[in-house]
Design a protein around this motif. Structure first.
Motif, short mmCIF file in Angstrom:
data_model
loop_
_atom_site.label_atom_id
_atom_site.label_comp_id
_atom_site.label_asym_id
_atom_site.label_seq_id
_atom_site.Cartn_x
_atom_site.Cartn_y
_atom_site.Cartn_z
N LEU A 13 0.83 -1.22 0.00
CA LEU A 13 0.00 0.00 0.00
C LEU A 13 0.86 1.25 0.00
O LEU A 13 0.74 2.10 0.87
CB LEU A 13 -0.95 -0.03 1.22
N GLY A 14 1.73 1.36 -0.99
CA GLY A 14 2.61 2.52 -1.09
C GLY A 14 2.16 3.50 -2.15
O GLY A 14 0.95 3.64 -2.42
N LEU A 15 3.13 4.17 -2.77
CA LEU A 15 2.84 5.21 -3.76
C LEU A 15 1.96 4.69 -4.90
O LEU A 15 0.94 5.31 -5.24
CB LEU A 15 4.15 5.74 -4.34
N ILE A 16 2.35 3.57 -5.50
CA ILE A 16 1.64 3.12 -6.70
C ILE A 16 0.26 2.55 -6.33
O ILE A 16 -0.75 2.93 -6.93
CB ILE A 16 2.48 2.07 -7.47
N ARG A 38 2.19 -5.70 4.37
CA ARG A 38 2.78 -6.56 5.39
C ARG A 38 2.90 -5.83 6.73
O ARG A 38 2.68 -6.42 7.78
CB ARG A 38 4.17 -7.00 4.90
N ALA A 72 1.82 -4.78 -5.75
CA ALA A 72 2.47 -3.46 -5.77
C ALA A 72 3.50 -3.38 -4.66
O ALA A 72 3.59 -2.39 -3.93
CB ALA A 72 1.42 -2.36 -5.65
N VAL A 73 4.27 -4.45 -4.51
CA VAL A 73 5.32 -4.53 -3.49
C VAL A 73 6.68 -4.38 -4.18
O VAL A 73 6.75 -4.44 -5.41
CB VAL A 73 5.24 -5.88 -2.74
N PRO A 74 7.78 -4.18 -3.42
CA PRO A 74 9.09 -4.13 -4.07
C PRO A 74 9.33 -5.39 -4.91
O PRO A 74 8.82 -6.48 -4.57
CB PRO A 74 10.05 -4.07 -2.88
N GLU A 80 7.42 -14.08 -3.31
CA GLU A 80 6.95 -14.50 -1.98
C GLU A 80 5.45 -14.19 -1.82
O GLU A 80 4.68 -15.00 -1.31
CB GLU A 80 7.82 -13.73 -0.96
N VAL A 98 3.00 -4.21 -10.76
CA VAL A 98 3.41 -2.88 -11.23
C VAL A 98 4.93 -2.72 -11.13
O VAL A 98 5.45 -1.60 -11.11
CB VAL A 98 2.71 -1.76 -10.43
N SER A 100 8.95 -2.46 -11.49
CA SER A 100 9.77 -1.69 -12.43
C SER A 100 10.67 -2.56 -13.30
O SER A 100 11.32 -2.07 -14.21
CB SER A 100 10.65 -0.71 -11.66
N PRO A 124 3.51 0.77 -14.68
CA PRO A 124 3.16 2.17 -14.98
C PRO A 124 4.41 3.04 -14.98
O PRO A 124 5.19 3.00 -14.03
CB PRO A 124 2.23 2.55 -13.81
N ALA A 126 5.13 5.92 -14.16
CA ALA A 126 4.67 7.09 -13.40
C ALA A 126 5.17 6.91 -11.98
O ALA A 126 5.13 5.80 -11.46
CB ALA A 126 3.15 7.15 -13.41
N GLY A 127 5.64 7.98 -11.40
CA GLY A 127 6.11 7.86 -10.02
C GLY A 127 6.58 9.21 -9.54
O GLY A 127 6.59 10.19 -10.30
N SER A 131 7.46 7.83 -1.27
CA SER A 131 6.97 6.47 -1.13
C SER A 131 6.09 6.37 0.11
O SER A 131 6.01 7.31 0.89
CB SER A 131 8.14 5.48 -1.05
N GLY A 132 5.44 5.21 0.24
CA GLY A 132 4.61 4.99 1.42
C GLY A 132 3.15 5.33 1.18
O GLY A 132 2.79 5.94 0.17
P1 NAD Z 1 6.33 1.95 -1.69
O1 NAD Z 1 7.59 1.76 -0.91
O2 NAD Z 1 5.66 3.27 -1.68
O3 NAD Z 1 5.29 0.82 -1.25
C1 NAD Z 1 5.59 -0.54 -1.16
C2 NAD Z 1 4.56 -1.19 -0.26
O4 NAD Z 1 4.79 -2.61 -0.24
C3 NAD Z 1 4.61 -0.74 1.20
O5 NAD Z 1 3.29 -0.52 1.62
C4 NAD Z 1 5.19 -1.94 1.95
O6 NAD Z 1 4.67 -2.00 3.27
C5 NAD Z 1 4.65 -3.06 1.10
N1 NAD Z 1 5.41 -4.33 1.20
C6 NAD Z 1 6.74 -4.51 1.13
N2 NAD Z 1 7.03 -5.83 1.19
C7 NAD Z 1 5.85 -6.47 1.29
C8 NAD Z 1 5.47 -7.84 1.40
N3 NAD Z 1 6.39 -8.81 1.40
N4 NAD Z 1 4.15 -8.13 1.49
C9 NAD Z 1 3.21 -7.17 1.47
N5 NAD Z 1 3.50 -5.84 1.38
C10 NAD Z 1 4.80 -5.51 1.30
O7 NAD Z 1 6.67 1.48 -3.18
P2 NAD Z 1 6.05 1.94 -4.58
O8 NAD Z 1 6.81 3.12 -5.08
O9 NAD Z 1 4.56 1.99 -4.49
O10 NAD Z 1 6.52 0.70 -5.46
C11 NAD Z 1 5.78 -0.50 -5.52
C12 NAD Z 1 6.15 -1.22 -6.79
O11 NAD Z 1 5.89 -0.35 -7.90
C13 NAD Z 1 7.62 -1.62 -6.88
O12 NAD Z 1 7.71 -2.91 -7.43
C14 NAD Z 1 8.22 -0.60 -7.83
O13 NAD Z 1 9.28 -1.17 -8.59
C15 NAD Z 1 7.04 -0.25 -8.71
N6 NAD Z 1 7.04 1.11 -9.31
C16 NAD Z 1 7.45 2.19 -8.58
C17 NAD Z 1 7.47 3.44 -9.16
C18 NAD Z 1 7.95 4.66 -8.41
O14 NAD Z 1 8.36 5.65 -9.02
N7 NAD Z 1 7.91 4.65 -7.10
C19 NAD Z 1 7.03 3.60 -10.48
C20 NAD Z 1 6.56 2.49 -11.17
C21 NAD Z 1 6.57 1.24 -10.57
#
Ligand code: NAD
Length: 288
Positions: A13-16, A38, A72-74, A80, A98, A100, A124, A126-127, A131-132
């Motif tokens: 539940l982060g940025l994306i 998590r 939408a996790v790392p 996992e 989603v 990268s 996407p 877009a970013g 984060s968070g």
């Molecule tokens: P973020 O750090 O804002 O959010 C990640 C979320 O994943 C957090 O809520 C974290 O608590 C949760 N998380 C981490 N490990 C977990 C697990 N094992 N189980 C459940 N939840 C878990 O990250 P974001 O920027 O939203 O990125 C998420 C994905 O989107 C990544 O794979 C990233 O590569 C991709 N992405 C990011 C961007 C960007 O610019 N930030 C752009 C496009 C794609």
């Protein structure tokens, strides 16, 4: 706009994911948006700000009955999470992500999923550097690209429905093969981030050595150029761990070009620098 999926669940539940939740709810694209992350702190924050219609304390509970599951996790956590949710997926559901990086996600997620769900990886373009759960906003995807890497034989109805959702959030779609995606992104995003992080590191050395205030009084060029070095370290660690081949290829080419320019500067070869900057300026201007 009309409802495209009755129940969507966002894992992470982060940025994306937050931006998707806000967009789907603002544009009426989902009957119900469920969420799981998590960390209990992230789930509490998501509840407090009303990010989703429901927030669940387990991934299994969150995905029950979902028509679309968005990972939408790392990138390093995708496999996992797929293993955790696989036994609880509704037959006929669509799973997308989603991440990268695409080749490693296809390899880490695909094998866990049962054959009766559709797996359509995505990314996407877009970013922000934030984060968070508090960083998401509904307009993040407006007029941005969203790349999909549907495997051969992907169910066309499932694909069309996912496309409708993505378009509904304001993005344009392009299909790509995962390996090509990873190479294109290494050039356009991954290596530029690496260089931005490096420039901040170099400025920090300089500051220590000279005690000048390089960062505080840095020119707009430095600040603009290194804005992306404020991005999430976990996300970027994962990108380079998971897209090492393409990154090393592009980094090798970048280093060769840099040596050419370094030599031209050392030799006082103004015409070569002028020719190089004229050519690359024309390319840059033709891109946007
Ligand atoms: P973020 O750090 O804002 O959010 C990640 C979320 O994943 C957090 O809520 C974290 O608590 C949760 N998380 C981490 N490990 C977990 C697990 N094992 N189980 C459940 N939840 C878990 O990250 P974001 O920027 O939203 O990125 C998420 C994905 O989107 C990544 O794979 C990233 O590569 C991709 N992405 C990011 C961007 C960007 O610019 N930030 C752009 C496009 C794609």
């Amino acid at each position: 706009m009309s409802v495209i999926y009755d129940r969507v669940v966002l894992i992470g539940l982060g940025l994306i994911a937050g931006s998707m939740a806000h967009a789907m709810r603002a544009f009426g694209l989902a009957g119900h948006v469920a969420g799981y992350a998590r960390s209990a702190e992230t789930r509490d924050t998501a509840r407090r700000i009303g990010m989703c219609d429901s927030i669940h304390d387990s991934a299994a509970e969150a995905v029950a009955g979902a028509d679309l599951i968005v990972l939408a996790v790392p990138v390093s956590a995708m496999g996992e999470v797929a293993a955790q949710i696989a036994p609880h997926l509704k037959p006929g559901a669509t799973v997308t992500d989603v991440g990268s990086v695409k080749q490693s996600v296809v390899q880490s997620v695909g094998p866990h999923l049962p054959p009766n769900v559709h797996f359509i990886p995505g990314h996407p373009l877009a970013g922000t550097e934030h984060s968070g759960p508090l960083s998401g906003f509904a307009s993040l995807f407006q007029n941005r690209w969203w790349l999909l890497t549907p495997p051969e034989g992907t169910d066309q109805q499932a694909l069309a429905r996912l496309r409708d959702l993505i378009r509904g959030m304001g993005a344009n779609i392009e299909d790509m093969e995962p390996g090509h995606h990873d190479l294109v992104l290494a050039v356009t995003s991954h290596v530029p981030h690496l260089i931005a992080y490096t420039m901040v590191g170099v400025a920090d050395h300089l500051r220590r050595v000279t005690e000048s205030e390089v960062i505080q009084y840095s020119a707009a060029g430095f600040r603009d150029f290194t804005r992306i070095a404020a991005s999430d370290p976990i996300m970027w660690r994962d990108v380079f761990m998971e897209n090492s081949e393409a990154t090393l290829d592009i980094l090798g080419r970048f280093t060769e070009e840099l040596f050419v320019l370094q030599r031209a500067i050392r030799m006082g070869d103004g015409p070569q620098l002028h020719e190089y900057f004229t050519r690359t300026r024309a390319i840059r201007r033709s891109i946007i």
